[in-house]
Design an enzyme around this catalytic site. Structure first.
Site, mmCIF file in Angstrom:
data_model
loop_
_atom_site.group_PDB
_atom_site.id
_atom_site.type_symbol
_atom_site.label_atom_id
_atom_site.label_comp_id
_atom_site.label_asym_id
_atom_site.label_seq_id
_atom_site.Cartn_x
_atom_site.Cartn_y
_atom_site.Cartn_z
ATOM 1 N N GLU A 112 17.408 27.555 -19.288
ATOM 2 C CA GLU A 112 17.359 28.484 -18.160
ATOM 3 C C GLU A 112 16.015 28.301 -17.457
ATOM 4 O O GLU A 112 14.979 28.144 -18.103
ATOM 5 C CB GLU A 112 17.481 29.930 -18.662
ATOM 6 C CG GLU A 112 17.464 30.961 -17.543
ATOM 7 C CD GLU A 112 17.624 32.403 -18.051
ATOM 8 O OE1 GLU A 112 17.179 32.706 -19.179
ATOM 9 O OE2 GLU A 112 18.201 33.217 -17.304
ATOM 10 N N LYS A 183 24.443 33.325 -12.749
ATOM 11 C CA LYS A 183 24.367 34.273 -13.867
ATOM 12 C C LYS A 183 25.097 35.555 -13.494
ATOM 13 O O LYS A 183 24.782 36.194 -12.488
ATOM 14 C CB LYS A 183 22.892 34.546 -14.172
ATOM 15 C CG LYS A 183 22.632 35.344 -15.428
ATOM 16 C CD LYS A 183 21.115 35.434 -15.646
ATOM 17 C CE LYS A 183 20.730 35.990 -16.989
ATOM 18 N NZ LYS A 183 19.268 35.872 -17.212
ATOM 19 N N CYS A 224 22.062 32.783 -20.475
ATOM 20 C CA CYS A 224 21.254 33.697 -21.283
ATOM 21 C C CYS A 224 21.928 35.042 -21.569
ATOM 22 O O CYS A 224 22.780 35.135 -22.440
ATOM 23 C CB CYS A 224 19.885 33.864 -20.635
ATOM 24 S SG CYS A 224 18.655 34.381 -21.864
#
Ligand SMILES: NC(=O)CCC(=O)C(=O)O
Length: 347
Positions: A112, A183, A224
């Site tokens: 990330e 994301k 994440c």
């Protein structure tokens, strides 16, 4: 933009960022493995594309001995140092992708925010358009040159709507853009006395799940904090994914508590391989990443785990093993869909 132009822009920007005095010494420390990566040849930004082509072919030839046996492929995880200098980060990524290819990786994955420090104060300055920005162009060129898939961690993206996203792009071995994942779940947490982080102060969340199709299997991509949402992983499994890849940057509070646990949970629940790729730990950074990039198999066993510092690690993804685990413990066919169901509301 041609690779040579990209290189030129990149070197110029790096010089601007570092100052001409710092530039050569930092780059040469990088080239001599100061940051722990195994380095082959010289700085790719200074090679002509044709030369890179020859280099990558010889790397591919020598890697074939170590190629995974049986039904599967090799995944290379690039746990890299990320600095406040974008072009230095791109040079590091470039060097370590080469190392991953040399180690026989068919698919290479980055962390990330591989081109930017992880922090809401940095995202605006490091944001780029996808796929026209310098980071996407470089990743596409490297994927095509090395003939590998690159799951390019994530970068701060400046969308056409002017908003910022935390976005992962994947390129095919011909350099084609295969998928773009924004994301979905923004990292907004407050653990008193430990960590408060509010991605939503500057970022927008994505609205789509992202599946990458390869010749071996389908891969579900999350970034994440997305790993904390089991429904997303379940949907990926329902849609036929055998591997879930989460570029991530957990921290010194939630890392030791949950990084491995979440990965094993997603792997065992869904009987898939799960990979996480972190930036290397830098104790001096504003946000200290946990490191420990990892691959867990469908039985929940850790196949490989990186330490805290910069390192490329490898895992062979065995598709027959997935079938074996699913037939031994056939939870997917034992679901009580008369009692509960998981609904996908958007493709
Ligand atoms: N970058 C992130 O989304 C961090 C997620 C994290 O640390 C967590 O605990 O979840």
């Amino acid at each position: 933009m041609q690779f040579s132009q990209l290189k030129f822009v990149s070197v110029l920007l790096t010089r601007k960022a570092l100052g001409t005095k710092q530039f050569p010494s930092l780059i040469s420390r990088q080239l001599h493995g100061f940051y722990g990566g195994k380095v082959v040849g010289s700085n790719n930004f200074q090679l002509k594309q044709s030369k890179i082509g020859r280099l990558s072919r010889s790397i591919m030839d020598s890697a074939s001995d170590s190629a995974p046996k049986g039904n599967g492929f090799r995944l290379g995880l690039v746990q890299m140092n990320v600095t406040e200098f974008k072009n230095f980060n791109l040079t590091t990524a470039n060097t370590l992708i080469k190392e991953a290819v040399q180690g026989g990786a068919n698919i290479v994955a980055l962390p990330e925010c591989f081109n930017s420090p992880y922090g809401i104060q940095h995202f605006k300055d490091f944001a780029e358009h996808i796929p026209n920005g310098v980071s996407s162009k470089l990743m596409s060129a490297l994927a095509a040159d090395y003939k590998v898939y690159i799951i390019a961690g994530s970068i701060p993206e400046r969308g056409d709507d002017g908003r910022l996203y935390n976005t992962s792009v994947t390129f095919s071995p011909t350099g084609e853009l295969l998928g773009k994942h924004r994301k979905v779940h923004l990292f907004d947490i407050d653990v008193p006395g430990k960590i408060k982080f509010q991605e939503s102060e500057v970022l927008e969340g994505g609205d789509n799940l992202t599946i990458i199709e390869t010749e071996w299997c389908k891969i579900g991509v999350g970034i994440c904090y997305d790993i904390r949402f089991p429904e997303m992983a379940q949907i990926y499994r329902q849609k036929g994914c055998d591997l879930l890849v989460y570029p991530g940057a957990f921290n010194m509070t939630t890392g030791p508590a949950h990084w491995q646990l979440l990965q094993q949970a997603r792997a065992v629940d869904n009987q898939v391989y799960v990979a996480t790729i972190s930036p290397a730990r830098n104790e001096k950074a504003g946000y200290v990443a946990w490191g420990h990039s990892m691959v867990v198999n469908p039985w929940g066993t850790i196949v490989v785990e990186a330490p805290e510092e910069q390192k490329v690690v490898f895992a062979d993804i065995d598709l027959d093993y997935i079938k074996q685990v699913r037939s031994q413990i056939p939870v997917s066919t034992q679901k009580r869909t008369d009692l509960y169901q998981l609904a996908t509301l958007k493709d």
